[in-house]
Design a protein around this motif. Structure first.
Motif, PDB file in Angstrom:
ATOM      1  N   SER A 123      51.172 -19.965  20.095  1.00 53.57           N
ATOM      2  CA  SER A 123      51.205 -18.493  20.132  1.00 53.57           C
ATOM      3  C   SER A 123      52.609 -17.936  19.900  1.00 53.57           C
ATOM      4  O   SER A 123      53.598 -18.521  20.341  1.00 53.57           O
ATOM      5  CB  SER A 123      50.707 -18.024  21.507  1.00 53.57           C
ATOM      6  OG  SER A 123      50.963 -16.657  21.700  1.00 53.57           O
ATOM      7  N   TYR A 129      51.931 -12.744  15.599  1.00 50.50           N
ATOM      8  CA  TYR A 129      51.712 -11.318  15.820  1.00 50.50           C
ATOM      9  C   TYR A 129      52.719 -10.615  14.919  1.00 50.50           C
ATOM     10  O   TYR A 129      53.926 -10.840  15.056  1.00 50.50           O
ATOM     11  CB  TYR A 129      51.953 -10.944  17.285  1.00 50.50           C
ATOM     12  CG  TYR A 129      50.737 -11.158  18.159  1.00 50.50           C
ATOM     13  CD1 TYR A 129      49.532 -10.524  17.865  1.00 50.50           C
ATOM     14  CD2 TYR A 129      50.789 -11.974  19.282  1.00 50.50           C
ATOM     15  CE1 TYR A 129      48.414 -10.707  18.659  1.00 50.50           C
ATOM     16  CE2 TYR A 129      49.666 -12.157  20.084  1.00 50.50           C
ATOM     17  CZ  TYR A 129      48.483 -11.515  19.762  1.00 50.50           C
ATOM     18  OH  TYR A 129      47.370 -11.696  20.549  1.00 50.50           O
ATOM     19  N   THR A 150      47.002 -12.912  13.690  1.00 53.44           N
ATOM     20  CA  THR A 150      45.977 -12.302  14.543  1.00 53.44           C
ATOM     21  C   THR A 150      45.814 -10.837  14.164  1.00 53.44           C
ATOM     22  O   THR A 150      46.783 -10.079  14.143  1.00 53.44           O
ATOM     23  CB  THR A 150      46.367 -12.469  16.025  1.00 53.44           C
ATOM     24  OG1 THR A 150      46.407 -13.876  16.300  1.00 53.44           O
ATOM     25  CG2 THR A 150      45.371 -11.803  16.956  1.00 53.44           C
ATOM     26  N   ASP A 159      43.148  -8.740  15.391  1.00 56.88           N
ATOM     27  CA  ASP A 159      42.272  -7.948  16.267  1.00 56.88           C
ATOM     28  C   ASP A 159      43.030  -7.357  17.450  1.00 56.88           C
ATOM     29  O   ASP A 159      42.466  -7.076  18.499  1.00 56.88           O
ATOM     30  CB  ASP A 159      41.098  -8.812  16.764  1.00 56.88           C
ATOM     31  CG  ASP A 159      41.565 -10.059  17.533  1.00 56.88           C
ATOM     32  OD1 ASP A 159      42.773 -10.189  17.826  1.00 56.88           O
ATOM     33  OD2 ASP A 159      40.710 -10.915  17.837  1.00 56.88           O
ATOM     34  N   ALA A 160      44.344  -7.206  17.290  1.00 53.62           N
ATOM     35  CA  ALA A 160      45.144  -6.756  18.429  1.00 53.62           C
ATOM     36  C   ALA A 160      46.115  -5.651  17.999  1.00 53.62           C
ATOM     37  O   ALA A 160      47.329  -5.776  18.165  1.00 53.62           O
ATOM     38  CB  ALA A 160      45.880  -7.942  19.050  1.00 53.62           C
ATOM     39  N   LYS A 191      42.857 -14.378  11.931  1.00 54.98           N
ATOM     40  CA  LYS A 191      42.124 -14.638  13.186  1.00 54.98           C
ATOM     41  C   LYS A 191      41.664 -13.312  13.789  1.00 54.98           C
ATOM     42  O   LYS A 191      42.491 -12.433  14.036  1.00 54.98           O
ATOM     43  CB  LYS A 191      43.049 -15.360  14.173  1.00 54.98           C
ATOM     44  CG  LYS A 191      42.449 -15.530  15.565  1.00 54.98           C
ATOM     45  CD  LYS A 191      43.339 -16.380  16.441  1.00 54.98           C
ATOM     46  CE  LYS A 191      42.748 -16.632  17.813  1.00 54.98           C
ATOM     47  NZ  LYS A 191      42.878 -15.484  18.703  1.00 54.98           N
ATOM     48  N   GLY A 192      40.328 -13.232  14.008  1.00 54.73           N
ATOM     49  CA  GLY A 192      39.811 -12.016  14.621  1.00 54.73           C
ATOM     50  C   GLY A 192      38.822 -11.298  13.729  1.00 54.73           C
ATOM     51  O   GLY A 192      38.647 -10.091  13.809  1.00 54.73           O
ATOM     52  N   SER A 238      36.415 -14.518  15.588  1.00 55.09           N
ATOM     53  CA  SER A 238      36.896 -14.473  16.975  1.00 55.09           C
ATOM     54  C   SER A 238      36.843 -13.053  17.496  1.00 55.09           C
ATOM     55  O   SER A 238      37.055 -12.094  16.744  1.00 55.09           O
ATOM     56  CB  SER A 238      38.362 -14.967  17.002  1.00 55.09           C
ATOM     57  OG  SER A 238      38.930 -14.802  18.298  1.00 55.09           O
ATOM     58  N   HIS A 263      38.745 -12.653  20.270  1.00 60.18           N
ATOM     59  CA  HIS A 263      39.933 -12.815  21.114  1.00 60.18           C
ATOM     60  C   HIS A 263      39.527 -13.152  22.567  1.00 60.18           C
ATOM     61  O   HIS A 263      40.118 -12.655  23.527  1.00 60.18           O
ATOM     62  CB  HIS A 263      40.754 -11.518  21.072  1.00 60.18           C
ATOM     63  CG  HIS A 263      42.223 -11.709  21.284  1.00 60.18           C
ATOM     64  ND1 HIS A 263      43.163 -11.473  20.310  1.00 60.18           N
ATOM     65  CD2 HIS A 263      42.940 -12.091  22.366  1.00 60.18           C
ATOM     66  CE1 HIS A 263      44.372 -11.690  20.789  1.00 60.18           C
ATOM     67  NE2 HIS A 263      44.258 -12.075  22.037  1.00 60.18           N
ATOM     68  N   GLN A 284      39.853  -8.049  23.974  1.00 62.34           N
ATOM     69  CA  GLN A 284      40.324  -6.880  23.242  1.00 62.34           C
ATOM     70  C   GLN A 284      39.302  -5.747  23.345  1.00 62.34           C
ATOM     71  O   GLN A 284      39.356  -4.972  24.264  1.00 62.34           O
ATOM     72  CB  GLN A 284      40.632  -7.294  21.798  1.00 62.34           C
ATOM     73  CG  GLN A 284      41.877  -8.172  21.694  1.00 62.34           C
ATOM     74  CD  GLN A 284      43.111  -7.418  22.148  1.00 62.34           C
ATOM     75  OE1 GLN A 284      43.608  -7.596  23.257  1.00 62.34           O
ATOM     76  NE2 GLN A 284      43.598  -6.515  21.319  1.00 62.34           N
TER      77      GLN A 284
END
Ligand SMILES: Cc1cc2nc3c(=O)[nH]c(=O)nc-3n(C[C@H](O)[C@H](O)[C@H](O)COP(=O)(O)O)c2cc1C
Ligand SMILES: O=C(O)C(=O)c1ccccc1
Length: 404
Positions: free
Chosen positions: A147, A175, A201, A203-204, A270-271, A292, A294, A298
């Protein structure tokens, strides 16, 4: 270690642990570690070892946690349809990733997990946690995604593990931060120090509303930092403050093109939860997608990932991209369902944190080993000799008893 305390056990946690031990002695096992028979056993013990805030940060989901429950429960709506009289004396679970860039022994990888330092049972060297996870993955011949919010820098994770395991497969989870120079530096550093892909990622755009950790006043303990982002949390600052101050909500598909232009590494998004976005990922040159939500941390009320998977597979299965999935995978049969549904491999997050908390590197190895064994057994009893032969004929939609 200051961020762990046995005093924080509730009486119900103690009861659960006692029951796990009782279960153990009823079966005549000599001591506890051998009685940790499945992921839920690891979860129960980890809960007694972590501080309450850390436990809630790791375990919980967003809002009413409807999707959190769905992620695991949806697997029960799919049943297996075994074939018999198939020679299963040699089960093959070896899996190629990204057109042969990596081969892993079994299709279960470690999902990116922020702040593993709180799950480290061996004292104050807070760089131990992610290194232990990486070593466990490498010694089991599978892959870890590190991460951006790791409590050990990306170099300090990969360098020691590569000494013992020169071919250890690691990907870097990115990120995208507002400071694009820092983003580019992270990507280039990851490429330089040997990571095999960038997992971005998507979805954030903001952090999910996770009430249990807010109630517990969860904060990254003072002895830990977030070295990849060059962030040391200030007094009173929560991880969610850090997240909002650095993460860029303007992220869009053009940035994926930009990312591809600054690195030779494959880009994995991802997501993904819709077939439309899966198709866009292919159009924008991504090498793989991770279906995903998450870990339901989320947006609550989204589909469970095993339910989202089939239409995504149908949309992009012939496009030459790998499809991976994560969320709620706790048993070998869950893994088998994902692979039969069309995923190339799965990722797990919380089970790894439970293994790490209970017994460091050994615990992560045991958790991976349990899932691997369960998966092999599920294949064997389903009459599937090779992961390549997994398909939807082995699955039934339970409620309707209909073929998928
Ligand atoms: C404590 C925790 C931290 C996480 N941190 C990250 C992260 O830093 N980056 C990311 O892309 N996903 C992160 N995730 C999401 C996981 O990568 C993964 O998508 C999800 O948790 C898988 O579901 P599972 O925990 O049910 O296996 C995190 C999940 C957990 C539980
Ligand atoms: O907790 C998470 O799921 C996550 O991805 C994250 C990582 C760092 C800060 C805040 C959230």
């Amino acid at each position: 270690m200051e961020n762990r305390s046995d005093k924080k056990d509730t009486s119900s946690d103690k009861r659960e642990l006692h029951q796990a031990r009782q279960g153990a002695s009823n079966l005549g096992a000599p001591h506890l570690p051998e009685m940790l028979l499945n992921i839920e056993d690891y979860h129960k013990v980890a809960k007694t070892k972590l501080t309450k805030p850390a436990y809630h940060y790791y375990a919980n989901g967003a809002d009413d946690q409807v999707t959190l429950k769905d992620n695991t429960e949806s697997f029960k709506d799919i049943r297996l349809r075994p074939r018999v009289l198939v020679d299963v004396s040699n089960i093959n679970t070896k899996t190629n990733l990204l057109s042969g860039r990596h081969t892993i022994d079994f299709p279960i990888m470690i999902a990116p997990c922020a702040m593993q330092g709180m799950a480290w049972p061996h004292g104050n060297d807070n760089r131990g946690a992610e290194r232990a996870t990486a070593r466990a993955a490498a010694s089991m011949n599978t892959l870890m995604v590190v991460s951006s919010f790791s409590t050990t820098s990306m170099q300090e994770v990969i360098q020691p593990v590569r000494k013992d395991h020169p071919n250890a497969a690691l990907w870097y989870q990115l990120y995208v931060v507002k400071d694009r120079k820092l983003t580019e530096d992270m990507v280039k550093k990851a490429e330089k120090c040997g990571y095999g892909a960038i997992v971005v990622t998507v979805d954030a755009s903001g952090i999910g509303n996770r009430e249990p950790e807010i109630r517990e006043h969860f904060k990254l303990p003072q002895n830990l930092s977030l070295p990849n982002l060059i962030v040391k949390t200030k007094d009173g600052e929560t991880h969610s403050d850090v997240f909002s101050s650095v993460i860029d909500p303007s992220l869009n598909w053009k940035d994926v093109d930009w990312l591809r232009s600054v690195t030779h590494l494959p880009i994995i998004v991802k997501g993904i939860l819709s077939s439309e976005d899966a198709v866009l990922a292919v159009k924008h040159g991504c090498a793989a997608i991770i279906v995903s939500n998450h870990g339901a941390r989320q947006l609550d009320m989204v589909q469970s990932t095993i339910d989202a998977l089939p239409s995504i597979v149908d949309a992009v299965k012939d496009c030459g991209v790998d499809i991976y999935v994560d969320g709620g995978i706790r048993r070998g049969t869950d893994v088998l369902k994902c692979i039969c549904m069309g995923a190339k491999a799965v990722l797990v997050a919380r089970p790894i944190l439970w293994g790490l908390t209970v017994d460091g590197e050994e615990g992560v190895k045991k958790v991976l080993g349990l899932l691997k064994k369960e998966f092999e057994k599920a294949m064997m009893l389903c009459g599937i000799q090779d992961v390549k032969d997994c398909n939807r004929d082995y699955l039934l939609r339970y409620n309707k008893y209909s073929k998928l």
